[in-house]
Motif scaffolding. Sequence first.
Motif, PDB file in Angstrom:
ATOM      1  N   GLU A 107     -13.261 -46.696   5.223  1.00 59.07           N
ATOM      2  CA  GLU A 107     -12.526 -46.943   3.859  1.00 59.07           C
ATOM      3  C   GLU A 107     -11.020 -47.203   4.493  1.00 59.07           C
ATOM      4  OE1 GLU A 107     -15.416 -43.567   3.233  1.00 59.07           O
ATOM      5  OE2 GLU A 107     -13.904 -43.962   4.710  1.00 59.07           O
ATOM      6  N   ASP A 128     -21.594 -45.904   1.724  1.00 55.92           N
ATOM      7  CA  ASP A 128     -20.437 -45.463   2.251  1.00 55.92           C
ATOM      8  C   ASP A 128     -20.740 -44.308   3.013  1.00 55.92           C
ATOM      9  OD1 ASP A 128     -17.654 -45.357   3.124  1.00 55.92           O
ATOM     10  OD2 ASP A 128     -17.170 -44.213   1.643  1.00 55.92           O
ATOM     11  N   CYS A 130     -18.972 -41.688   4.847  1.00 55.06           N
ATOM     12  CA  CYS A 130     -17.549 -41.032   4.486  1.00 55.06           C
ATOM     13  C   CYS A 130     -17.308 -39.657   5.173  1.00 55.06           C
ATOM     14  CB  CYS A 130     -17.592 -40.860   2.681  1.00 55.06           C
ATOM     15  SG  CYS A 130     -15.802 -40.334   2.245  1.00 55.06           S
TER      16      CYS A 130
END
Length: 348
Positions: A107, A128, A130
């Motif tokens: 990100e 994603d 994360c």
Amino acid sequence: MASLTLLRQHSKLADPQQQLLVLNNQNQYPDFDQKLVQNQLPSLQANTINTLQMNLGKLCNMTCEHCHVDAGPDRREIMIWETIQDCLKALKNSGFQTLDLTGGAPEMNPHFRDLVEEATKLKKQIIDRCNLTILLAPGYTDLPDFLAAHQVEIVASLPCYLEENTDDQRGNGAFKKSVQALQKLNSLGYGKSNSKLKLSLVYNPVGFSLPPDQSELELAYRRELKKQFDIEFTNLITITNMPISRFLSELVNQGQLEEYMERLINAFNPETVSGLMCRSIISVDWQGYLYDCDFNQMLNLPVSVSTRRHIRDFLYHELSEREIVTNQHCYGCTAGAGSSCGGAIQSL
């Protein structure tokens, strides 16, 4: 826990070649290809490519001691937009079903949102990977809403449901921030049983052991996170700590490398080989070079097809039948229940 990356510490093991020298200096062990032969298995070969995994850079807001990327706040390697465009061009191939975004903290790449928006137009599943704490960092607090709006699947690192164990591996305060981020994601529908927003949690051992049974551990995670914090999630993924980068450095410093490699090799499970992630994935580094998996990427072991080693030269049919490049770290993916980006390959 180290506060600096291996590169910033000027460690020899920041160099992939040095890591390979250490891994291959254990002469008493058969190399991975020999192990396949001993088990009457063919050499590893890709059988398709359904996932494009992009490492968007090594910049991260955390410096976790198990990190195989050696990512951290002091890293500056970032994938540029031109390379991202090359990836998007390749992603248009109908064989690709999934775009898997990783880092570092993916990100933190300044083009992350543009990439997600463009990949959404191609109607690919987007993942994603994360670290959760990034969702609370200044400038990123609106990310959960953005990810939900684009129905991005979140695969989130949470090494344990106990605060002490998580903080030991990821830094003081990491657990509390992770809980806050998970509660925010739940409020948007992530991880809820009636929601299309998938939230997977990732467990990796805090010490030098192999992951326990994934299904049993998932039950414990569900029970404890629900009871303590009213947190829900879609599923749990267990991943073996790979003996590369910072975890390799820790093994060497603690004099545990030989014991850990013996544990991996003795737990070699031939039934996992058919499901190895390298057989259906292609991994792109921040500069656009191609690898069989994220681990090979960090050891600078490029794909075997010498004319197709950059994403701008991507040709699906050549790479989807390539020979897989192996080394001793591959024992990590074939030990016990196996280990992949999607978790255990089979039940224990």
